[in-house]
Scaffold this motif. Structure first.
Motif, PDB file in Angstrom:
ATOM      1  N   LEU A 110       0.835  -1.203   0.000  1.00 22.97           N
ATOM      2  CA  LEU A 110       0.000   0.000   0.000  1.00 22.97           C
ATOM      3  C   LEU A 110       0.871   1.256   0.000  1.00 22.97           C
ATOM      4  O   LEU A 110       0.602   2.210  -0.745  1.00 22.97           O
ATOM      5  CB  LEU A 110      -0.929  -0.009   1.216  1.00 22.97           C
ATOM      6  N   TYR A 113       2.307   1.908  -3.415  1.00 22.81           N
ATOM      7  CA  TYR A 113       1.331   2.430  -4.378  1.00 22.81           C
ATOM      8  C   TYR A 113       0.984   3.885  -4.083  1.00 22.81           C
ATOM      9  O   TYR A 113       0.904   4.721  -4.999  1.00 22.81           O
ATOM     10  CB  TYR A 113       0.083   1.557  -4.337  1.00 22.81           C
ATOM     11  N   TYR A 211      -1.963  -8.728  -5.401  1.00 21.05           N
ATOM     12  CA  TYR A 211      -2.551  -7.505  -4.842  1.00 21.05           C
ATOM     13  C   TYR A 211      -3.274  -6.794  -5.984  1.00 21.05           C
ATOM     14  O   TYR A 211      -2.681  -6.535  -7.033  1.00 21.05           O
ATOM     15  CB  TYR A 211      -1.473  -6.610  -4.240  1.00 21.05           C
ATOM     16  N   MET A 213      -5.531  -3.504  -7.349  1.00 14.43           N
ATOM     17  CA  MET A 213      -5.695  -2.094  -7.010  1.00 14.43           C
ATOM     18  C   MET A 213      -6.269  -1.291  -8.167  1.00 14.43           C
ATOM     19  O   MET A 213      -6.061  -1.602  -9.336  1.00 14.43           O
ATOM     20  CB  MET A 213      -4.344  -1.503  -6.576  1.00 14.43           C
ATOM     21  N   VAL A 238      -7.103  -1.195  -2.484  1.00 17.64           N
ATOM     22  CA  VAL A 238      -6.048  -2.199  -2.622  1.00 17.64           C
ATOM     23  C   VAL A 238      -6.485  -3.401  -1.815  1.00 17.64           C
ATOM     24  O   VAL A 238      -6.876  -3.266  -0.647  1.00 17.64           O
ATOM     25  CB  VAL A 238      -4.684  -1.683  -2.103  1.00 17.64           C
ATOM     26  N   ALA A 247      -7.543  -2.246   1.768  1.00 17.36           N
ATOM     27  CA  ALA A 247      -7.435  -0.833   2.122  1.00 17.36           C
ATOM     28  C   ALA A 247      -8.411  -0.039   1.268  1.00 17.36           C
ATOM     29  O   ALA A 247      -8.533  -0.279   0.061  1.00 17.36           O
ATOM     30  CB  ALA A 247      -6.013  -0.328   1.899  1.00 17.36           C
ATOM     31  N   ILE A 268      -7.272   0.376   6.786  1.00 13.45           N
ATOM     32  CA  ILE A 268      -6.839  -0.978   6.429  1.00 13.45           C
ATOM     33  C   ILE A 268      -7.617  -1.930   7.327  1.00 13.45           C
ATOM     34  O   ILE A 268      -7.668  -1.746   8.549  1.00 13.45           O
ATOM     35  CB  ILE A 268      -5.329  -1.178   6.662  1.00 13.45           C
TER      36      ILE A 268
END
Length: 435
Positions: A110, A113, A211, A213, A238, A247, A268
């Protein structure tokens, strides 16, 4: 001066630009080492009146895909290159890859990103819209611990615009697949780039842990009155299906009376237990904070002022294919560097007009365009259906680093000295069947 003469002054021509006001910082500078033109706000009173004359004729909610914007709001790079912003702070992703704790690994992904969004011009600028079939490839040979990375992207659709991309760190078996689909709308005194599309980060050393996103949307405020400013807005998600951590980060836009710019607020949580674990706050372009909801401990997650950027490297222009981004847009970019908007507009028109001619010819001959590097996702590939297109080569992360490197370099020339091979012109979906 009337609107018509102002348009003539800038030599604005008809095109099929998408008003995607997403932007990013570039290391190139103007002649003589002067200030980077991407950081120069060129929207003076006359410039804003030109925008007003164009956009005030539109109704709120309408599609901006066929509206030409003046070159003084263009960034000196294509959207295909702009996507590489995600990969310019690799150390965080590499740290996540070697972190054993599932939750801490998720937090690092996270952080990685979120860290990229501050890479943007200081002025309101939008990247050049890639033409259909345009390609951008690059590499990094300076990652931490002597790691290398490779990136290739292609404009797989023009209406609507879709930019597919692929990134690989062979030694660490990290791959990223994604598609960016900006859809533009006029909202009155603002325009919006609704950033559809998803990215998948796969950690091969973590049993192909994925993951998933998306992106925040992009708003340009002050088109008709006030000062032009770009904002990120709405929700970015995410999630890691394997661990269950998710998240939800809201990028808050400033209210008419209250609120501030560039603020984020999110959480989160563990989706398997529905327990909220951490709060994310701060400013996406300054300092981002993380707070443990059990202990109330708050600390800095990422400080953009301390970021170390790894710029992508490309093959020399003379080695590039004619429709590679930097070679294709070079004359336009030269005009932008010089702030010669007559030249930039003329060169941009040449590129786009050639595309209109090619599209008309395809239509007359009943031909369909097929991407060279990315194939459509098939109905059986449920887990990656949201990507729409993926790299045609079967990049199997269970293989060793040398094999992975060989595979990605076989897709398209990335390193200096590489050349296009005979199979390039074969559509990606056919090449996928041959592998």
């Amino acid at each position: 001066m009337g609107l018509t003469s102002k348009l003539d002054k800038l030599k604005l021509r008809g095109s099929t630009d998408d008003v995607d006001l997403t932007s990013n910082k570039t290391s190139s500078t103007s002649n003589g080492g002067s200030k980077d033109t991407d950081d120069v706000d060129e929207i003076d009173n006359e410039g804003q009146s030109i925008l007003m004359g164009i956009i005030s004729q539109l109704r709120p909610g309408c599609d901006l895909s066929k509206i030409t914007l003046p070159t003084f709001i263009l960034e000196k790079k294509s959207m295909l290159e702009r996507i590489t912003n995600f990969f310019q702070i690799p150390s965080i992703l590499l740290e996540a890859n070697k972190t054993d704790d599932d939750l801490q690994r998720f937090i690092l992904v996270l952080e990685w990103y979120l860290a990229s969004w501050h890479i943007a011009p200081k002025a309101v600028k939008k990247p050049l819209n890639p033409v259909l079939g345009e390609v951008f490839s690059c590499y990094w040979d300076d990652l931490p611990d002597n790691n290398k990375a490779y990136y290739v992207s292609e404009q797989v659709s023009h209406h609507p615009p879709k930019s597919s991309y692929f990134y690989l760190v062979p030694e660490l078996k990290i791959r990223v697949d994604g598609v960016v689909v900006p859809k533009s709308k006029f909202l009155g005194n603002s325009s919006a780039a609704i950033m559809e599309g998803w990215g998948h980060v796969t950690l091969g050393e973590r049993d192909d842990e994925v993951y998933i996103m998306n992106q925040p949307n992009v708003y340009c405020r002050g088109i008709l009155f006030g000062k032009l400013k770009t904002e990120l807005g709405d929700h970015m998600h995410v999630k890691c299906p394997k661990s269950g951590f998710e998240a939800d980060i809201e990028f808050k836009t400033k209210g008419f009376i209250s609120g501030g710019y560039d603020i984020i607020d999110g959480v989160i949580k563990n989706s398997k237990t529905n327990e909220s674990l951490y709060n994310i706050s701060g400013k996406w372009n300054e300092i981002i904070y993380i707070k443990d909801l059990k202990t109330d401990e708050k600390k800095v997650l990422f400080d953009t002022s301390k970021a170390i950027h790894h710029r992508p490297k490309v093959r020399p222009l003379e080695e590039q294919w004619e429709y590679e981004s930097r070679r294709l847009w070079k004359p336009t970019i030269e005009g932008l560097k010089k702030r010669d908007h007559n030249l930039a507009t003329e060169e941009k028109f040449k590129v786009e007009n050639e595309q209109r001619i090619k599209a008309k010819k395809r239509q007359e001959e009943g031909e369909e365009f097929f991407p060279h590097l990315f194939r459509p996702v098939n109905d059986l590939e449920e887990s990656i259906r949201d990507l729409e297109y993926v790299i045609y080569e079967d990049i199997d992360l269970s293989k060793d680093a040398d094999s992975l490197t060989k595979s990605v370099l076989s897709v398209y020339p990335i390193l200096p000295g590489q050349k296009l091979d005979d199979k390039f012109e074969t559509p990606a979906f056919k090449k996928a069947k041959q592998t």
